[in-house]
Design an enzyme around this catalytic site. Structure first.
Site, PDB file in Angstrom:
ATOM      1  NE  ARG A 149     -20.020  -0.814  15.648  1.00 19.73           N
ATOM      2  CZ  ARG A 149     -18.808  -0.777  15.092  1.00 19.73           C
ATOM      3  NH1 ARG A 149     -18.385  -1.789  14.355  1.00 19.73           N
ATOM      4  NH2 ARG A 149     -18.030   0.254  15.250  1.00 19.73           N
ATOM      5  CB  THR A 193     -15.527  -3.120  16.010  1.00 22.63           C
ATOM      6  OG1 THR A 193     -15.656  -2.592  14.684  1.00 22.63           O
ATOM      7  CG2 THR A 193     -14.262  -2.571  16.647  1.00 22.63           C
ATOM      8  N   GLY A 209      -9.742  -0.401  10.719  1.00 24.82           N
ATOM      9  CA  GLY A 209      -8.371   0.130  10.729  1.00 24.82           C
ATOM     10  C   GLY A 209      -8.128   1.174   9.658  1.00 24.82           C
ATOM     11  N   GLY A 210      -9.193   1.780   9.144  1.00 30.13           N
ATOM     12  CA  GLY A 210      -9.079   2.736   8.039  1.00 30.13           C
ATOM     13  C   GLY A 210      -8.280   3.984   8.354  1.00 30.13           C
ATOM     14  CD  GLU A 211     -10.099   6.360  10.441  1.00 35.06           C
ATOM     15  OE1 GLU A 211     -10.529   5.332  10.990  1.00 35.06           O
ATOM     16  OE2 GLU A 211     -10.614   6.850   9.429  1.00 35.06           O
ATOM     17  CD1 TRP A 259     -15.018   0.811   9.041  1.00 34.98           C
ATOM     18  CD2 TRP A 259     -16.423   1.130  10.741  1.00 34.98           C
ATOM     19  NE1 TRP A 259     -15.496   2.094   8.954  1.00 34.98           N
ATOM     20  CE2 TRP A 259     -16.351   2.317   9.990  1.00 34.98           C
ATOM     21  CE3 TRP A 259     -17.246   1.101  11.874  1.00 34.98           C
ATOM     22  CZ2 TRP A 259     -17.079   3.461  10.313  1.00 34.98           C
ATOM     23  CZ3 TRP A 259     -17.972   2.238  12.202  1.00 34.98           C
ATOM     24  CH2 TRP A 259     -17.878   3.407  11.428  1.00 34.98           C
ATOM     25  CG  ASN A 277     -11.655   6.461   5.840  1.00 35.63           C
ATOM     26  OD1 ASN A 277     -12.168   5.876   6.785  1.00 35.63           O
ATOM     27  ND2 ASN A 277     -10.354   6.692   5.776  1.00 35.63           N
ATOM     28  CG  ASP A 320     -13.215   9.707   8.230  1.00 33.19           C
ATOM     29  OD1 ASP A 320     -13.238   8.568   7.722  1.00 33.19           O
ATOM     30  OD2 ASP A 320     -13.196   9.915   9.459  1.00 33.19           O
ATOM     31  CG  ASP A 322     -15.638   5.316   6.985  1.00 35.37           C
ATOM     32  OD1 ASP A 322     -14.914   4.332   7.043  1.00 35.37           O
ATOM     33  OD2 ASP A 322     -15.334   6.425   7.476  1.00 35.37           O
TER      34      ASP A 322
END
Lengths: 552, 279
Positions: A149, A193, A209-211, A259, A277, A320, A322
């Site tokens: 970004r 990112t 990397g929350g998943e 993120w 999340n 989810d 966030d």
């Protein structure tokens, strides 16, 4: 043509700092590379602290420390925005959709390209000074696209996150790599990112990397060496306050990623950052408790990284949602007093008004369709609607997994005293599943489906009052939008759509002023800068970076 | 030793279908491949197609693929619908390649190299069930079903092998895309989930022109409509005095019009409409 001459004359007499670079006769785009003025200069902390005083430059991801994505430039205004014309287009090499916001320093634009590249361009012509391609390893773990970004700038250096969870520094004049620090291990599901934020003598940066069952944090690094100065874990460890909001050892894999870029209040010396999340996303049974500090905003002492206050929007989130939105800071009237506010259109579809000195909750209202919370209590904690948790057979709830809004930047205009946000009135059928944590693998515990085609749901740009949280007007968008928003001192607000339109509205009334089809999804937020007395609006669409200015 | 043989066997078996990845696979972690005899494999054949494999594949799909493609594979904000055919492959070997390696320069990335080829094949088996590719026996008679199709003038809206009207979906290979249960639902409850390309729209232009027809495409500023006589219209919305969108299906429900036997026969006919096998 006449109006620009008048504008230039006005500038010469008004002489704001940025007008001194105006070169009469350079307004024809073909002549814009003709001025013999060297581009780029070293960026100081004073420049960053007073970025609104030099609106010809766009010095950080959100434009200023308040993250208002608002420009003081007003050459383009509500009366002439219909004359906007494309100036140049720069083709990014990657085919991923661009989420980048460039930084502009005295006529040089630094734009990032997926997955982790930087290009320095002549901001007048789109022609390249240099390009830096980061060498990614073959195996990289990331969730939702190979995104980058943007960069941060301080001195003669640029700072950028890389997809494999490194932070790097480049020489802004040559693109030479100066240092490369591994922030976290991509093998364990960490990635990066977002554009870093420069605060004083520190490069402050988050993690994605929350998943993947990570443990989130916010870090500060030394711009000279890349050495870590402090780390704040967004999930407290054993013995720390808040660790008991996670059942058993679930804190170790609880996500709470960071993120998107945060904000900074120099007077309070507080850094504000949104957190993501809790993990696994949809199976809350294995992490009973409020799961601090997931889905929250944390206020950190900029010198030490210590927590000063927090506000959790969605305790024990199972959808989810966030809270990694950009923290909007606004100094405006609230309840008859001038207040230091934080304004937050959250992914959970509620709009929050907080006192950013203390974190005190002042007010909250839904700004997009929602069916999960009956109301908020006096502390801003949601009173949940029963039976809205994900289930084996599926539970349909609004907002959708993508949320009432998401990571794309909202904007606050001090001119109109309104918050602009891209909103989606969707819904998702949420499922819960058992999941097993394997390092580097997805750890989500369920998922969702959309009951109706996505085009069936309403989307709009909404203008919200920071005094009441009420929507003042909306601009309907079909089929929907995942674009950020820019507002300007020219009383214009810019946004985009998933089918490739870039549009301008009157920021006070919502009246449509102009639009153009750019051929592919507008997925980033617009920014503005000026060179040689010409105001530009920049926007990424698909994998092309475009700029616009007033035509002759 | 065995694992090497298996991987090599699969590598050879897939031939040109797999561009790369074999060299890595030799060193990749195994996720429990057992001592299966793979000597019978021919080009691109999936060795893991049992109901058990489908179930395992479904679990891996949920974990690794559903965030983009939706938990039921019907697509999401990022990934395409996988329940009505595939954009990138038409064979098991092709699907294997896409899942294993991803699609360059798109958001579709290959599955983790920590996953062995067995897991990839199990995902392929599951994907084939999503798009109606796992063949099952159906009770009806397809020949009688063809007669039911003709008697009810289905060709007035649908095309099969280029014959009929294209005001509704082409049914030439519908048996590849829809399971018997989904076909039954399509026939008896057509409004349940109508894809946007089949929505209808009626609009009135400022000059008084009224147009009604299929909504081919719509954006914030404009809409494109195909009217009943096959004329294509494109309107700027600012020039419209009225506009209405209908998200229902234009197909009637056949739950009342057809007997259970007729429905069974029609389903058997439609389910038998599949594309010829490759080569």
């Amino acid at each position: 043509m006449k109006q620009y001459l008048i504008f230039v004359l006005l500038l010469m007499f008004a002489t704001p700092a940025w007008a001194q670079v105006v070169v009469p006769g350079s307004l024809n785009p073909a002549n814009r590379a003709n001025s013999a003025v060297a581009s780029f200069r070293s960026v100081t902390n004073d420049d960053l602290l007073n970025s609104s005083d030099q609106p010809e430059n766009w010095l950080m991801y959100s434009g200023n420390y308040s993250s208002q994505r608002y420009t003081e430039l007003d050459q383009i205004n509500a009366n002439n925005a219909s004359d906007l014309q494309m100036q140049w287009a720069f083709q990014l090499r990657a085919l991923d959709r661009a989420e980048t916001t460039p930084v502009v320093v005295d006529g040089v634009m630094f734009v990032t390209e997926s997955p982790s590249n930087v290009i320095a361009l002549d901001a007048r012509t789109g022609e390249q000074f240099w390009r830096y391609n980061y060498d990614l390893p073959e195996e990289v773990n990331y969730c939702c696209g190979r995104n980058n970004r943007g960069v941060a700038v301080l001195g003669d250096r640029l700072f950028m996150s890389t997809l494999d969870a490194h932070l790097i520094a480049l020489d802004a004049r040559t693109g030479t790599l100066l240092w490369d620090t591994e922030v976290a291990r991509t093998e364990e599901g960490y990635s990066k990112t977002a554009a870093p934020l420069i605060v004083g003598d520190k490069v402050v940066t988050g993690i994605a990397g929350g998943e993947f069952g990570i443990r989130g944090f916010i870090d500060a690094y030394d711009p000279a060496t890349g050495e870590q100065i402090w780390r704040f874990y967004t999930i407290p460890g054993p013995g720390e306050p808040g660790n008991d909001t996670w059942a058993d050892d679930s804190w170790m894999t609880g996500g709470s990623a960071t993120w998107v870029t945060g904000s900074y209040d120099p007077e309070l010396n507080l850094i504000y950052w949104g957190t993501g999340n809790p993990g696994p996303d949809w199976n809350g049974d294995v992490r009973l408790g409020d799961n601090l500090y997931s889905d929250a905003v944390v206020a950190l002492d900029a010198d030490t990284g210590e927590l000063v206050w927090y506000f959790q929007f969605t305790p024990h989130d199972v959808h989810d949602w966030d809270a990694t939105q950009i923290p909007l800071l606004a100094d405006t009237e609230y309840d008859g007093e001038q207040r230091k506010l934080m304004l937050w259109p959250n992914r959970n579809a509620w709009f929050y008004i907080l006192d950013r000195e203390t974190g005190q909750f002042l007010n909250g209202r839904p700004y997009a369709r929602q069916s999960w919370a009956e109301s908020l209590d006096e502390n801003g904690r949601p009173r949940r609607v029963p039976d809205t948790f994900p289930s084996i057979e599926g539970t349909t709830v609004s907002p959708s997994i993508g949320g009432g809004s998401n990571w794309f930047s909202p904007s606050y205009s001090p001119l109109s005293d309104l918050v602009y946000v891209t909103a989606y009135d969707g819904e998702t059928t949420y499922f819960i599943r058992e999941d097993e944590y394997i390092p580097g693998e997805r750890y989500t515990g369920g998922g969702g489906t959309t009951p109706l085609p996505q085009d069936s749901y309403h989307a709009a740009l909404r203008a919200i009052s920071p005094q009441t949280g009420l929507t003042q007007w909306e601009y309907p968008i079909q089929p929907r939008s995942t674009a950020g928003v820019l507002s300007t001192a020219g009383e214009v607000v810019f946004g985009g759509t998933v089918d490739g339109y870039f549009y301008a509205l009157n920021s006070s009334t919502g009246e449509e002023l102009w639009y153009v089809n750019l051929g592919s999804r507008v997925h980033s937020g617009a920014m503005s800068y000026a060179v040689d007395g010409v105001q530009y609006i920049g926007i990424a669409a698909g994998n092309v970076y475009y700029t616009f200015a007033l035509g002759d | 030793m065995f694992r090497k043989t298996l991987q090599l066997g699969v590598g050879i078996a897939l031939g040109f279908g797999l561009i790369c990845g074999q060299a890595d696979d030799l060193t990749a972690q195994d996720d429990g491949a057992i001592g299966t005899d793979v000597s019978h494999l021919n080009a691109g054949e999936n060795p893991y197609t049992t109901a058990y494999d489908v179930r395992i594949g479904s679990g891996i799909f949920e974990r690794s693929c559903s965030r983009c493609h939706g938990l039921d594979g019907t697509g999401g904000e990022r990934g395409p619908d996988l329940t009505s055919g595939f954009q990138r492959a038409s064979t098991d070997a092709g699907l294997f390649n896409v899942v294993r390696n991803g699609v360059p320069d798109t958001e579709m990335r290959g599955i983790s190299q920590n996953r062995g080829d067995q897991s990839v094949w199990q995902i392929v088996s599951y994907l084939q069930t999503l798009s109606g590719g796992m063949r099952v026996d159906v009770p009806g008679d397809p020949v009688t079903g063809a007669a039911v199709y003709a008697q009810n003038d289905c060709a007035g809206c649908h095309v099969i092998d280029g014959v009929g009207s294209s005001s509704g979906p082409d049914l030439t290979t519908i048996g590849n895309r829809r399971s018997p249960a989904e076909l039954a639902s399509d026939l008896t409850d057509p409004d349940e989930r109508v894809q946007p390309q089949w929505w209808m729209m009626n609009v009135t232009h400022n000059d008084g022109t009224r147009v009604e027809g299929r909504r081919l495409n719509e954006g914030t500023y404009s809409v494109r409509i195909l009217d009943e006589s096959g004329r294509m219209w494109s309107f700027e919305k600012r020039n419209l005095s009225q506009s209405e969108r209908l998200e229902n299906s234009t197909m009637p429900s056949y739950s009342e019009n057809l007997s259970d036997d007729q429905l069974q026969d029609l389903i058997a006919y439609l389910y038998g409409l599949i594309r010829p096998l490759d080569g």
